[in-house]
Motif scaffolding. Structure first.
Motif, short mmCIF file in Angstrom:
data_model
loop_
_atom_site.label_atom_id
_atom_site.label_comp_id
_atom_site.label_asym_id
_atom_site.label_seq_id
_atom_site.Cartn_x
_atom_site.Cartn_y
_atom_site.Cartn_z
N TYR A 1 0.82 -1.21 0.00
CA TYR A 1 0.00 0.00 0.00
C TYR A 1 0.86 1.27 0.00
N ASP A 2 1.96 1.25 0.74
CA ASP A 2 2.81 2.45 0.81
C ASP A 2 3.38 2.83 -0.56
N ASN A 3 3.80 1.83 -1.32
CA ASN A 3 4.28 2.11 -2.68
C ASN A 3 3.14 2.61 -3.57
N PHE A 4 1.95 2.09 -3.34
CA PHE A 4 0.78 2.55 -4.08
C PHE A 4 0.51 4.04 -3.81
N VAL A 5 0.65 4.45 -2.56
CA VAL A 5 0.45 5.86 -2.20
C VAL A 5 1.47 6.74 -2.92
N ILE A 6 2.72 6.30 -2.93
CA ILE A 6 3.77 7.07 -3.62
C ILE A 6 3.45 7.20 -5.10
N ALA A 7 3.01 6.08 -5.71
CA ALA A 7 2.67 6.11 -7.14
C ALA A 7 1.49 7.03 -7.39
N MET A 8 0.51 7.01 -6.50
CA MET A 8 -0.69 7.83 -6.71
C MET A 8 -0.40 9.32 -6.55
N GLU A 9 0.60 9.67 -5.76
CA GLU A 9 0.98 11.08 -5.68
C GLU A 9 1.43 11.58 -7.05
N LYS A 10 2.18 10.74 -7.76
CA LYS A 10 2.64 11.11 -9.10
C LYS A 10 1.46 11.20 -10.07
N VAL A 11 0.53 10.26 -9.96
CA VAL A 11 -0.63 10.24 -10.87
C VAL A 11 -1.53 11.45 -10.61
N CYS A 12 -1.80 11.74 -9.35
CA CYS A 12 -2.73 12.82 -9.01
C CYS A 12 -2.18 14.20 -9.35
N MET A 13 -0.87 14.33 -9.45
CA MET A 13 -0.29 15.59 -9.88
C MET A 13 -0.70 15.91 -11.31
N LYS A 14 -0.92 14.86 -12.12
CA LYS A 14 -1.31 15.04 -13.52
C LYS A 14 -2.82 15.03 -13.70
N THR A 15 -3.54 14.42 -12.76
CA THR A 15 -5.00 14.32 -12.85
C THR A 15 -5.61 14.77 -11.52
N PRO A 16 -5.65 16.07 -11.26
CA PRO A 16 -6.09 16.58 -9.95
C PRO A 16 -7.53 16.24 -9.60
N GLU A 17 -8.35 15.90 -10.59
CA GLU A 17 -9.75 15.58 -10.31
C GLU A 17 -9.94 14.13 -9.85
N LEU A 18 -8.89 13.33 -9.94
CA LEU A 18 -8.97 11.90 -9.62
C LEU A 18 -9.02 11.66 -8.11
N LYS A 19 -9.83 10.67 -7.71
CA LYS A 19 -9.90 10.22 -6.32
C LYS A 19 -9.52 8.74 -6.25
N VAL A 20 -9.21 8.29 -5.05
CA VAL A 20 -8.94 6.87 -4.80
C VAL A 20 -9.90 6.39 -3.73
N VAL A 21 -10.72 5.41 -4.05
CA VAL A 21 -11.63 4.82 -3.08
C VAL A 21 -10.98 3.57 -2.50
N CYS A 22 -10.70 3.59 -1.20
CA CYS A 22 -10.11 2.45 -0.50
C CYS A 22 -11.21 1.71 0.25
N VAL A 23 -11.50 0.50 -0.18
CA VAL A 23 -12.54 -0.30 0.47
C VAL A 23 -11.88 -1.16 1.55
N GLY A 24 -12.32 -0.97 2.78
CA GLY A 24 -11.73 -1.71 3.88
C GLY A 24 -11.84 -0.95 5.18
N ALA A 25 -10.98 -1.29 6.12
CA ALA A 25 -10.99 -0.67 7.44
C ALA A 25 -10.64 0.82 7.35
N GLY A 26 -11.04 1.56 8.38
CA GLY A 26 -10.73 2.98 8.43
C GLY A 26 -9.23 3.24 8.47
N PHE A 27 -8.83 4.42 8.01
CA PHE A 27 -7.42 4.78 8.01
C PHE A 27 -6.92 4.95 9.45
N SER A 28 -5.75 4.42 9.71
CA SER A 28 -5.11 4.64 11.01
C SER A 28 -4.50 6.04 11.05
#
Length: 371
Positions: A208-235
């Motif tokens: 998941y941590d690598n996914f977050v790093i990758a998504m920071e790069k993606v969201c810089m190019k697509t600011p309207e994009l969201k990520v829906v995480c299905v599962g337990a609440g964020f710690s």
């Protein structure tokens, strides 16, 4: 075969998990096994499992403490041992997890079947006292079992490599997927207009941590994009990590029921599964069956399950992961192709076939008692 198959399932996974992939597999398979010429028993007094409620009625206990949980396990264990001791005609015991506490109480000719869902504890977990104990129990169970079921060729390879056992007693049976009509009366969530979906736990090997790093790069190019995480609440730690990567407004956590999960898949741009290791990966089939394009790591069992119907990336390389996601976001034609491929791929994996394969293993054990 004239001899009636009499299978007994034990309590282990149904008190360990409230939700979870392992208990769901047993629930899906056993519901279909009961439609065959087979007698199934569940000598279980206490359960806290959601899926098991659809299979058999037991006393529902929400174990709030380790002491209560320990007592419930002892009661279930004693009840199960007493059952197989009294019912000498049961010919198969199918353990739902790795403790073989019942082994010396089994009737002499009874066969022991074990399902090994993955090898994450051996390959991905920290070397804690609890994990060392579980690996010890798992080794004993694997050596004692007459037949071992695994959900992929990759898991079979891992089990043989780690435990040096004969290939002949390991059977690969793929898990299934059932696409049910979504009941919109059970859907009570709001989704963003444009999002990708992440499903499941977020611990180390899930990447998941690598996914977050990758998504920071993606969201810089697509600011309207969201990520829906299905599962337990964020710690708190996870929320802090999202803030460090400027993603606290981009990531949305949702706890979804089955209908809501299907709805999330159907409306997502794509499903990203960055995990480094899985025994099978049921969310892959769930996404396929909902026409959701699937992006996977190129390790473990993923190419085996996804085939040519998914797009792959190196899960250790955040730049490659980001490029892969961004490319799919911008290529609507490719997404439509993946939707169609996934829908076809999902049809190859059914719980009916899984149950039939399990049934045939039971038959084989009784037809060839020496195996």
């Amino acid at each position: 075969m004239n001899k009636l198959i009499k299978v007994v399932f034990d309590y282990q996974i149904f008190i360990r998990q409230r939700f979870g992939g392992i208990s769901r597999v047993f629930s899906e398979v056993n519901t279909r096994l009961e439609q065959k010429d087979i007698q199934i028993a569940y000598p279980i007094i206490f359960s806290q499992n959601y899926y098991f409620e659809n299979v058999v009625h037991t006393s529902k206990i929400a174990a709030k403490s380790k002491i209560i949980n320990y007592v419930l396990r002892i009661v279930n264990k004693a009840y199960f041992i007493a059952y197989i001791f009294r019912n000498q005609d049961c010919n198969i015991v199918h353990a739902t997890y790795y403790s073989s506490y019942f082994y010396h109480f089994m009737p002499h000719k009874t066969k022991y079947v074990l399902t090994v869902h993955d090898c994450t504890q051996e390959l991905c977990s920290r070397n804690t006292l609890g994990n060392r104990r579980m690996r010890y129990l798992k080794r004993k169970a694997i050596n004692r079992a007459d037949a071992i079921i695994v959900p992929s060729e990759n898991t079979k390879k891992d089990v043989i490599s780690l435990y040096k056992i004969q290939q002949a007693k390991i059977h690969v049976i793929y898990w299934g997927c059932t696409r049910k009509q979504i009941d919109m009366n059970n859907v009570h969530i709001q989704l963003p207009d444009k999002y990708i979906v992440y499903v499941g736990a977020r611990n180390d090997y899930k990447n998941y941590d690598n996914f977050v790093i990758a998504m920071e790069k993606v969201c810089m190019k697509t600011p309207e994009l969201k990520v829906v995480c299905v599962g337990a609440g964020f710690s708190k730690e996870e929320r802090n990590n999202l803030e460090e990567h400027h993603l606290e407004e981009k990531f949305i956590q949702i706890k979804a029921n089955d209908d809501e999960l299907g709805y999330i898949y159907e409306n997502a741009i794509c499903f990203v599964y960055p995990s480094k290791y899985e025994g099978f990966g049921i969310p892959i089939l769930e996404a396929f069956s909902r026409g959701c394009p699937v992006l996977l790591g190129n390790t473990s069992c993923f190419p085996e399950i996804g085939g040519d119907s998914a797009v792959y990336f190196n899960p250790y390389d955040t730049n490659e992961m980001a490029k892969c996601i961004y490319k799919i976001l911008k290529d609507e034609k490719r997404r439509e192709q993946l939707r169609q491929l996934g829908l076809q791929r999902a049809k190859e994996f059914t719980w009916e076939k899984t149950a039939m394969d399990v049934y045939q293993i039971y038959e084989s054990l009784l037809e060839h008692p020496s195996t």
